[in-house]
Scaffold this active site. Structure first.
Site, short mmCIF file in Angstrom:
data_model
loop_
_atom_site.label_atom_id
_atom_site.label_comp_id
_atom_site.label_asym_id
_atom_site.label_seq_id
_atom_site.Cartn_x
_atom_site.Cartn_y
_atom_site.Cartn_z
N ASN A 1 51.56 51.72 -76.21
CA ASN A 1 51.55 50.27 -76.41
C ASN A 1 51.47 49.47 -75.12
OD1 ASN A 1 51.58 50.36 -79.23
ND2 ASN A 1 53.80 50.56 -79.27
N HIS B 1 60.69 56.59 -71.67
CA HIS B 1 59.71 55.51 -71.61
C HIS B 1 59.73 54.80 -70.26
CE1 HIS B 1 56.74 54.04 -74.25
NE2 HIS B 1 57.35 52.99 -74.75
N TYR C 1 68.06 51.13 -70.87
CA TYR C 1 66.78 51.86 -70.88
C TYR C 1 66.55 52.66 -69.60
CZ TYR C 1 65.60 48.85 -74.84
OH TYR C 1 65.60 48.21 -76.06
#
Length: 195
Positions: free
Chosen positions: A112, A20, A15
């Site tokens: 979120n 993000h 990631y």
């Protein structure tokens, strides 16, 4: 005066370069520029940087994006900080890539990570800096887009974006959130090509 700066992202090498993870990227850039080293603590990696008598506790939650609130709540309690000394840095689909916006409070905007922090703190009265990642994806492609890697062109812009956000956080702590927002929430000047 102490502050908690929570940069949001997902742990794991897969990631590291994703859109993000811009929150992590900002904190990594700040730590590197300050010769600060993150250590793995409860609920995340943490380090401290100092600026003009202020201590910024940088937190990269290890709980994954959608459960960031538990880490933020834990470190706010551990450091015994008031809500006005919390700043959360995250990506935002609703802003063009590289656009930076600071707000003293507000909704989660469909993010979120922000939603979970809001649920855990039971309030929206904390500051956040949202870094635009754009929304250049086909219908139904949102998840793949946000956890997709930055393009080479986007990656080239990241150091400058990080510098702006770090400067905004320093201003937040030294001249106050309202003046910091006035500086940060303007579009960066585009450089004109040489004639």
């Amino acid at each position: 005066m102490d502050y908690l700066v929570a940069g949001l992202g997902n742990i794991g090498a897969e990631y590291a370069r994703t859109r993000h993870n811009l929150g992590f990227m900002v904190l990594d850039a700040w730590a590197q520029a300050s010769n600060a080293v993150f250590s793995t603590e409860r609920y995340g990696d943490v380090t401290q940087v100092r600026f003009k008598g202020r201590t910024f506790h940088l937190l990269k939650p290890s709980t994954y994006m959608n459960l960031s609130g538990g880490a933020v709540r834990y470190w706010m309690k551990k450091l015994n900080l008031p809500l006005e000394n919390l700043i959360v840095v995250c990506d935002d689909l609703n802003l063009p890539f590289g656009t930076v916006r600071m707000r003293k409070n507000g909704s989660d905007g469909g993010h979120n990570g922000l939603k979970n922090i809001q649920e855990c703190l039971e309030t929206t009265q904390w500051s956040r800096i949202r870094v635009g990642i754009g929304n250049d994806f086909a219908r139904g492609g949102q998840i793949d887009f946000v956890i997709g890697n930055l393009t080479d062109e986007e990656a080239r812009q990241v150091p400058q974006i990080c510098d702006r956000v770090i400067e905004g956080i320093k201003n937040f702590a030294t001249i106050g959130p309202d003046r910091a927002m006035n500086f940060l929430n303007v579009k960066p000047a585009k450089t004109e090509p040489d004639a």
